[in-house]
Design a protein around this motif. Sequence first.
Motif, mmCIF file in Angstrom:
data_model
loop_
_atom_site.group_PDB
_atom_site.id
_atom_site.type_symbol
_atom_site.label_atom_id
_atom_site.label_comp_id
_atom_site.label_asym_id
_atom_site.label_seq_id
_atom_site.Cartn_x
_atom_site.Cartn_y
_atom_site.Cartn_z
ATOM 1 N N VAL A 173 70.915 -8.259 35.286
ATOM 2 C CA VAL A 173 70.375 -7.326 34.162
ATOM 3 C C VAL A 173 69.706 -6.219 35.129
ATOM 4 N N THR A 174 69.663 -5.112 34.738
ATOM 5 C CA THR A 174 68.893 -3.739 34.932
ATOM 6 C C THR A 174 67.645 -3.980 34.817
ATOM 7 N N PRO A 175 66.815 -3.168 35.648
ATOM 8 C CA PRO A 175 65.316 -3.658 35.604
ATOM 9 C C PRO A 175 64.651 -3.000 34.214
ATOM 10 N N ALA A 177 64.295 -0.950 41.940
ATOM 11 C CA ALA A 177 63.893 -0.140 40.862
ATOM 12 C C ALA A 177 64.534 1.088 40.594
ATOM 13 N N THR A 178 65.635 1.548 41.524
ATOM 14 C CA THR A 178 66.384 2.682 41.030
ATOM 15 C C THR A 178 67.878 2.571 41.309
ATOM 16 N N LYS A 179 68.247 1.622 41.893
ATOM 17 C CA LYS A 179 69.752 1.441 42.080
ATOM 18 C C LYS A 179 70.298 0.000 41.954
ATOM 19 N N ALA A 239 75.793 1.309 46.805
ATOM 20 C CA ALA A 239 74.843 1.803 46.364
ATOM 21 C C ALA A 239 74.926 2.615 45.114
ATOM 22 N N VAL A 240 74.515 2.292 43.715
ATOM 23 C CA VAL A 240 74.790 3.129 42.714
ATOM 24 C C VAL A 240 73.321 3.131 41.831
ATOM 25 N N THR A 284 72.433 7.184 36.438
ATOM 26 C CA THR A 284 73.543 7.615 36.196
ATOM 27 C C THR A 284 74.583 6.962 36.392
ATOM 28 N N PHE A 285 74.705 5.955 36.828
ATOM 29 C CA PHE A 285 75.585 4.757 37.112
ATOM 30 C C PHE A 285 76.605 5.128 37.990
ATOM 31 N N GLN A 286 76.243 6.258 39.130
ATOM 32 C CA GLN A 286 77.283 7.037 40.060
ATOM 33 C C GLN A 286 76.764 6.546 41.399
ATOM 34 N N GLN A 287 77.903 6.513 42.114
ATOM 35 C CA GLN A 287 77.568 6.210 43.536
ATOM 36 C C GLN A 287 76.725 6.985 44.339
#
Length: 751
Positions: free
Chosen positions: A228-230, A283-285, A303-304, A308-311
């Motif tokens: 789950v994302t933060p 917290a960020t990726k 690492a994403v 943005t859900f970008q690499q």
Amino acid sequence: MNESTGRRSRGRGRVRAAAAALGLLAGALSAAAAGGSPATALTAPVSLTADNLSTWQTNGIVWSMAASDDGVVYTGGTFSTVRPPGAPAGSSEQPAVNFAAFDAATGAPTGCSLSFTLSSGTATVRALTLSPDGKTLYAGGQFGSVNGVGVSNIVAIDTATCTPRTNFKIAVSATVRALAVTGDTVYLGGDFNSVAGQTRNKFAAVTTGAALKPWTANTDEVGRAVEVTPDGQHVVIGGDFFTVNGTASHALAVVNATTGALDKSYPGFIPNTSTVQDLTTDATKFYTANEGTGGGVFDGRIAVDLTTFQQVWRDTCLGATQAVLVHKGVLYSGSHAHDCASMGEFPDQPRKHLLAQSVDDPKLLPWFPDTNDGIGEPVGPRVMAQTDSGGHHYLWVGGEFTTVNSSPQQGLTRFADGPDTGAPWVPNVSVSTVAPNKVDVNWQTSFDTDDGELIYRVYRDGASTPVHTTTGYSVFWDRPQLRWTDTDVAPGETHTYRISASDGINTSAKSPAVTAIVASKAESYPARVLSDGATLYWRYDEGTSTFAADTGAGLDNGFLRNAPSYRQTPAAVAGPSTAIGFNGTTQYAYSNRSHAQATKFSVETWIKTTTIRGGKIIGFGSKTMEVSGQYDKHVYMLNNGRLTFGTHDGGGRTVSTSTAYNDGAWHHVVATQGSGGMALYVDGQLRVSNALYTTNENYTGYWRVGGDNLATWPNRPTSDFFAGQIDETAVYPTALTAAQVSAHYALRTGG
């Protein structure tokens, strides 16, 4: 959640040389601890030592872990007993049927005992995670009962009483491999196709009261990781799949936390030959652990960005990653990495199982504790968890391994933020007196499992105060040579030198004393080799060490593998120097530095042998600890004693002598290539050449002496390794002239 703590509860595989691979650890350390703060001995941002702590063991594989805020580490897997640290398998064992709980700070079992069983087949616990309040431990896997209470591959445990919750029962049709939990929802992934009698392919969500939620993220293949994302708005899923809710997205996807609808797909992002084994966030990726099978695989970490859900970055190490975890800006991972050359790190060699890198950069950090592969597949570490207890932070690792840092330890190990007690390896030292009125003290930088920058102190003539202090950076695959020149000497004097290495707290023993007699004039042969531009020059004057010192300015020292015969006499060149002997089966040397293609070059060495099995004398290869996959720019001996010089340019290009040189005498061998083609000189005379062969194969590699691959080369000898003595090896960035070669040979007696 914040970046400093990462995720404490690990689902299925939520969850992860160096010394054993290099074969150098045994007997290498003799440490004396000094005072100071533990943190000063670590290279930032690493904050955990590589010293494994005393920890209880399992008799099988640990697949899952969850660590509570009050210092309890829950472990699950496929095992039946636990035993004390140091106890061999089968002794002092206590029952622990696929589950055990431990005190994070002591490594000893707590009073929480559960038995996960199955009426038919082998039960296993593949996922563990704790509720945000720590009151409930959720376990998933393949099991039908817990402490006799019937369940169906998932269970909720009351942590206060260590008993199954009777108000959480839901049927899952097959193995649960991943779990994540919020205040009201439990997300699960695995092999199943139904939950509570309704279709849910590989992923599902239930309430903390065990009611199936409408959340749907159906995939076509196994689910192995869920996170789950933060912000609680998204769920990251990983596994073997190729579609999510019918849309192409291989191995990785981001879905809505409420509905399961696809928020971000990743078609082509990860090769079809690779899967996601684990996920973690800060917290960020978020970060992926990837495993591949077959050719063209991706085995590293990605690492994403969470916005943005970008690499952000990916590493390309080969050797499947099983577990990832973040602590204080460092991504720790468990894998069996064996080749990180594609990202400028270590070349293909025996596996490394625990690695660290900054969350902002894939470059490996100097943190290299290690396990073995162990049992099972085997791949070593499988899972990681972390928690604080008693003023320290602890990283726990579980898996298939049966050794940790080269000592017996099965299934479990742990590391902490101090104290650091491991000293660097004792330096390998060599002295040179090629030039008059000075002594060059050369040493191979040491290795420390959790610090790259080390302090070196040089001691002369038994004094307790160093005459020189400096620092140098090294990791296990890159141990550059350092040099200090002692000019406070006079011709004819004898001096001894010893060197210690320190990480700032722990200091190695001093190296064995090496002795130099100060020269009054330059030695003619080495002086000419150096003046003609040698960029690598090994004279083999060391004793029993792994170090071939580079006498020249290039400081491209060699690693001596598998204990060749040192200080062989008489040497090829008159003077105090000695030669080295190789056994023709396992012994060789390779350069510390990797090199780009040499478009023009010369290789020079002396050989003495009576072998009738041939072997490679000197060459260029793509690997160091293994036989090379690319190899040319080499001179090898045939079974009949004749010499062949070969380079590769769309095919093997060779020139060979008509005379044999396996007569037990010293012979001077020089091979050159440049715009004038290839030339092979023996004993100062041009023996054979070809003006048409002006190019060679383009790859990054290492200079190797004494052996490497010779597959597919003409008249391949019985042995790829050379049995005999070798001396005075030099490499040049130019094609030596016939006059230069002749002059070198003429100086063999001192000149």
